[in-house]
Design a protein around this motif. Sequence first.
Motif, PDB file in Angstrom:
ATOM      1  N   ASP A   1       0.564  -1.248  -0.077  1.00 61.06           N
ATOM      2  CA  ASP A   1      -0.440  -0.389   0.174  1.00 61.06           C
ATOM      3  C   ASP A   1       1.328   1.285   0.100  1.00 61.06           C
ATOM      4  OD1 ASP A   1       0.977  -0.171   2.257  1.00 61.06           O
ATOM      5  OD2 ASP A   1      -1.376   0.079   3.404  1.00 61.06           O
ATOM      6  N   GLY A   2       2.260   1.321   0.613  1.00 57.32           N
ATOM      7  CA  GLY A   2       3.187   2.111  -0.456  1.00 57.32           C
ATOM      8  C   GLY A   2       3.106   2.890   1.085  1.00 57.32           C
ATOM      9  N   LYS A   3       2.280   3.110   2.434  1.00 50.86           N
ATOM     10  CA  LYS A   3       2.407   3.533   3.228  1.00 50.86           C
ATOM     11  C   LYS A   3       3.595   3.410   4.316  1.00 50.86           C
ATOM     12  CE  LYS A   3      -3.051   3.620   3.827  1.00 50.86           C
ATOM     13  NZ  LYS A   3      -4.024   3.104   4.521  1.00 50.86           N
ATOM     14  N   TRP A   4       4.057   4.378   4.986  1.00 53.83           N
ATOM     15  CA  TRP A   4       5.089   4.404   6.448  1.00 53.83           C
ATOM     16  C   TRP A   4       4.278   5.332   7.253  1.00 53.83           C
ATOM     17  CZ3 TRP A   4       7.707   8.100   9.188  1.00 53.83           C
ATOM     18  CH2 TRP A   4       7.340   9.549   8.392  1.00 53.83           C
ATOM     19  N   GLY A   5       5.585   4.618   8.827  1.00 57.36           N
ATOM     20  CA  GLY A   5       4.628   5.224   9.905  1.00 57.36           C
ATOM     21  C   GLY A   5       3.891   4.099  10.078  1.00 57.36           C
ATOM     22  N   PRO A   6       3.391   4.562  11.460  1.00 57.34           N
ATOM     23  CA  PRO A   6       3.679   6.264  12.453  1.00 57.34           C
ATOM     24  C   PRO A   6       5.574   6.433  12.989  1.00 57.34           C
ATOM     25  CG  PRO A   6       1.823   4.691  13.503  1.00 57.34           C
ATOM     26  CD  PRO A   6       2.491   3.240  12.234  1.00 57.34           C
ATOM     27  N   PHE A   7       5.631   6.899  13.389  1.00 59.52           N
ATOM     28  CA  PHE A   7       6.408   7.757  13.243  1.00 59.52           C
ATOM     29  C   PHE A   7       6.967   9.038  14.668  1.00 59.52           C
ATOM     30  CE2 PHE A   7      10.917  10.206  13.208  1.00 59.52           C
ATOM     31  CZ  PHE A   7      11.473   9.527  14.076  1.00 59.52           C
ATOM     32  N   ARG A   8       6.653   8.393  15.716  1.00 64.54           N
ATOM     33  CA  ARG A   8       6.745   9.335  16.995  1.00 64.54           C
ATOM     34  C   ARG A   8       7.960  10.639  16.766  1.00 64.54           C
ATOM     35  NH1 ARG A   8       4.790   8.331  22.579  1.00 64.54           N
ATOM     36  NH2 ARG A   8       2.702   8.190  21.616  1.00 64.54           N
ATOM     37  N   ALA A   9       7.696  11.240  16.393  1.00 65.13           N
ATOM     38  CA  ALA A   9       8.943  12.500  15.943  1.00 65.13           C
ATOM     39  C   ALA A   9       9.392  13.171  17.585  1.00 65.13           C
ATOM     40  CB  ALA A   9       8.964  13.204  15.218  1.00 65.13           C
ATOM     41  N   GLN A  10       9.847  14.076  17.241  1.00 62.90           N
ATOM     42  CA  GLN A  10       9.900  15.273  18.821  1.00 62.90           C
ATOM     43  C   GLN A  10      10.051  16.536  17.759  1.00 62.90           C
ATOM     44  OE1 GLN A  10      14.254  14.879  20.577  1.00 62.90           O
ATOM     45  NE2 GLN A  10      14.250  17.397  21.598  1.00 62.90           N
ATOM     46  N   ALA A  11       8.928  17.141  18.590  1.00 66.07           N
ATOM     47  CA  ALA A  11       8.455  18.629  17.659  1.00 66.07           C
ATOM     48  C   ALA A  11       9.680  19.292  17.426  1.00 66.07           C
ATOM     49  CB  ALA A  11       8.176  19.193  18.756  1.00 66.07           C
ATOM     50  N   ASN A  12       9.893  19.689  16.138  1.00 63.48           N
ATOM     51  CA  ASN A  12      11.137  20.899  15.668  1.00 63.48           C
ATOM     52  C   ASN A  12      12.615  20.304  15.835  1.00 63.48           C
ATOM     53  OD1 ASN A  12       9.311  23.319  15.218  1.00 63.48           O
ATOM     54  ND2 ASN A  12       8.947  23.058  17.340  1.00 63.48           N
ATOM     55  N   ARG A  13      12.715  18.816  16.127  1.00 64.24           N
ATOM     56  CA  ARG A  13      13.954  18.439  15.560  1.00 64.24           C
ATOM     57  C   ARG A  13      14.233  17.343  14.009  1.00 64.24           C
ATOM     58  NH1 ARG A  13      18.584  17.122  17.418  1.00 64.24           N
ATOM     59  NH2 ARG A  13      17.746  16.442  19.288  1.00 64.24           N
ATOM     60  N   PRO A  14      15.277  18.226  13.593  1.00 63.12           N
ATOM     61  CA  PRO A  14      15.640  18.225  12.344  1.00 63.12           C
ATOM     62  C   PRO A  14      15.672  16.581  11.991  1.00 63.12           C
ATOM     63  CG  PRO A  14      16.864  19.384  13.048  1.00 63.12           C
ATOM     64  CD  PRO A  14      16.148  19.269  14.332  1.00 63.12           C
ATOM     65  N   TYR A  15      15.045  16.051  11.069  1.00 62.16           N
ATOM     66  CA  TYR A  15      15.165  14.766  10.772  1.00 62.16           C
ATOM     67  C   TYR A  15      16.078  14.203   9.024  1.00 62.16           C
ATOM     68  CZ  TYR A  15      12.758  13.232  14.338  1.00 62.16           C
ATOM     69  OH  TYR A  15      12.502  13.689  15.899  1.00 62.16           O
ATOM     70  N   GLU A  16      16.431  13.569   9.225  1.00 62.27           N
ATOM     71  CA  GLU A  16      17.234  13.200   7.440  1.00 62.27           C
ATOM     72  C   GLU A  16      16.373  11.596   7.741  1.00 62.27           C
ATOM     73  OE1 GLU A  16      20.955  10.220   5.624  1.00 62.27           O
ATOM     74  OE2 GLU A  16      20.822  11.095   8.215  1.00 62.27           O
ATOM     75  N   PHE A  17      15.353  11.703   6.175  1.00 64.63           N
ATOM     76  CA  PHE A  17      14.913  10.026   5.763  1.00 64.63           C
ATOM     77  C   PHE A  17      15.401   9.534   4.466  1.00 64.63           C
ATOM     78  CE2 PHE A  17      11.775  13.449   7.187  1.00 64.63           C
ATOM     79  CZ  PHE A  17      11.360  12.383   8.215  1.00 64.63           C
ATOM     80  N   VAL A  18      16.107   8.623   4.572  1.00 63.95           N
ATOM     81  CA  VAL A  18      16.689   8.091   3.718  1.00 63.95           C
ATOM     82  C   VAL A  18      15.987   6.845   2.975  1.00 63.95           C
ATOM     83  CG1 VAL A  18      18.957   6.156   2.854  1.00 63.95           C
ATOM     84  CG2 VAL A  18      18.506   8.388   4.894  1.00 63.95           C
ATOM     85  N   ILE A  19      15.438   6.206   1.720  1.00 63.79           N
ATOM     86  CA  ILE A  19      15.051   5.897   0.724  1.00 63.79           C
ATOM     87  C   ILE A  19      15.535   5.260  -0.168  1.00 63.79           C
ATOM     88  CG2 ILE A  19      13.000   5.267  -0.337  1.00 63.79           C
ATOM     89  CD1 ILE A  19      13.036   9.262   0.881  1.00 63.79           C
ATOM     90  N   GLY A  20      15.527   4.067   0.050  1.00 65.09           N
ATOM     91  CA  GLY A  20      16.683   3.093  -1.024  1.00 65.09           C
ATOM     92  C   GLY A  20      15.452   2.011  -1.342  1.00 65.09           C
ATOM     93  N   ALA A  21      15.197   2.338  -2.891  1.00 64.84           N
ATOM     94  CA  ALA A  21      14.820   1.352  -3.820  1.00 64.84           C
ATOM     95  C   ALA A  21      15.266   0.939  -5.278  1.00 64.84           C
ATOM     96  CB  ALA A  21      13.556   2.175  -4.597  1.00 64.84           C
ATOM     97  N   PRO A  22      15.407  -0.095  -5.302  1.00 64.87           N
ATOM     98  CA  PRO A  22      15.743  -1.046  -7.059  1.00 64.87           C
ATOM     99  C   PRO A  22      15.604   0.123  -7.856  1.00 64.87           C
ATOM    100  CG  PRO A  22      14.718  -2.722  -5.616  1.00 64.87           C
ATOM    101  CD  PRO A  22      14.334  -1.067  -4.835  1.00 64.87           C
ATOM    102  N   GLY A  23      16.750   1.149  -8.830  1.00 61.97           N
ATOM    103  CA  GLY A  23      16.000   1.386 -10.159  1.00 61.97           C
ATOM    104  C   GLY A  23      16.107   3.366  -9.567  1.00 61.97           C
ATOM    105  N   TYR A  24      16.057   2.775  -8.579  1.00 58.62           N
ATOM    106  CA  TYR A  24      16.162   5.110  -7.869  1.00 58.62           C
ATOM    107  C   TYR A  24      17.840   4.718  -7.217  1.00 58.62           C
ATOM    108  CZ  TYR A  24      11.900   4.950  -8.818  1.00 58.62           C
ATOM    109  OH  TYR A  24      10.208   4.847  -9.224  1.00 58.62           O
ATOM    110  N   ALA A  25      18.104   6.363  -6.853  1.00 62.54           N
ATOM    111  CA  ALA A  25      19.113   7.191  -6.618  1.00 62.54           C
ATOM    112  C   ALA A  25      18.941   6.366  -4.613  1.00 62.54           C
ATOM    113  CB  ALA A  25      19.537   8.036  -6.595  1.00 62.54           C
TER     114      ALA A  25
END
Length: 466
Positions: free
Chosen positions: A332-356
């Motif tokens: 279904d393509g869905k991700w999460g849930p992820f409990r984040a810290q408010a106003n904390r910057p994040y790095e999201f890393v996405i890896g998939a065949p055929g993509y950088a």
Amino acid sequence: MKPVLTLPLFAAALMAGCASQGDTNTTADATPPIVFVHGNGDSAALWQTTYWRFESNGWPRSHLHAINLPYPLARDDDGKPQPGRTSTAEHRDYLKKEIDQVLRQTGASKVVLVGNSRGGNAIRNYIQTSMQQTGTVAVSHAILGGTPNHGVWSRAGEREGNEFAGTGSFLTGLNAPKNAAGDEVAGPVRWMTIRSDNNDKYAQPDAGWPASTGKPTGVDYAGPELKGARNVVVPGIDHRETSYSAPAFEATYRFITGHAPVRLDIAPESQVQLSGMVTGSGIDPLDAKSGNFANNLPLPGAKLEVYAVQPDGPDAGARIGQPLHVQTIAADGKWGPFRAQANRPYEFVIGAPGYATTHVYRSGFPRSSDIVILRPERIAEADRAAKQIVILTRPRGYLDAGRDRMLLDGRAPAGLPPHGGMLASSKLLLQETAPRAVQAEFNGERLAGRSWNAADGEVTVLEITQ
């Protein structure tokens, strides 16, 4: 003559204008469900800050819904099937299903529809079709931001099969007079348009704007206006800001409620939960040389990792510890849930065949969101000589060198015209291999990431929130 309102004096007049179309404060539900419709090639994610502003003014999250059209690009010719693209009828029908679902879920009798650009075409088509078929429609208000209601071009014989042709059958059908006054909109829906004074790339009299070519388009700055609607002009805003900016929110909120919002800033939440989708892009099957084109289809099998990162200093963008969230994306393509810290910057890393492998850096999230949509990049052939690739992107607006204060790695972003809201991204191509901090600034928003080696199939994206 169409009524036109401009900032900064439009607020009081808009109050009066809302009253003239009916006092919305008398409705039983002060916070009706709203369905948001994104533009051509875009996704539901662009409404994120709009959601937050409505929530910050007391709108329940359960009454905010954004469609995510699987194939968001219009056909070249609306009457001819084209893989990976949608017709006006398909777009309208997809919107209808969402509206029907929202009405069932909320128990409301009517919804508010808010659309940007092409999204406004679907809204108008849905309302007109419903009125023609049943004589009624379950819509109280329709707000169209930057919708090219009279075409991106309007020249007889020029690509008239396209839905953006002002002389084509689609738009001339929508714009046909609805009453003796010649209004282009029909009641009982209350209509409003929001446009720029002259900075909307799709409402220009010259086809080569901002570097004029002398080829007229047949439309002008007022192309998004509709006779019979309340037409609001906000100076300086670009095509996407007609819907996703704070002034657009203020105009929309006033029009729906009949009064000003309590706040335009975003009220922070103490607990932030993030979720959304990981989607892909593909190669246009009709033209292999055309490069990437967007879709909102799930990308099953992709791997997502989320890291907290240093916000500033010499290690800006560097990871803090191990990944906080790791997930393989299901069908279904869905991700999460992820409990984040408010106003904390994040790095999201996405890896998939055929993509950088794509490293997306975001400023801190002040509130929860379930429309965080992540899409991996492909490396363009023209960029393969670079050792490192950093992309600065602004999904909810454009990068205007003549208007905005912005820096990418300490310099003005490359590839932008000297003025005008034309481009939403800029690339920094580096000929170095050592990873380092790369910082960006846009009108006061600051974010930092790290450079990654393109030879290893890795790309950095710095995504502006505002």
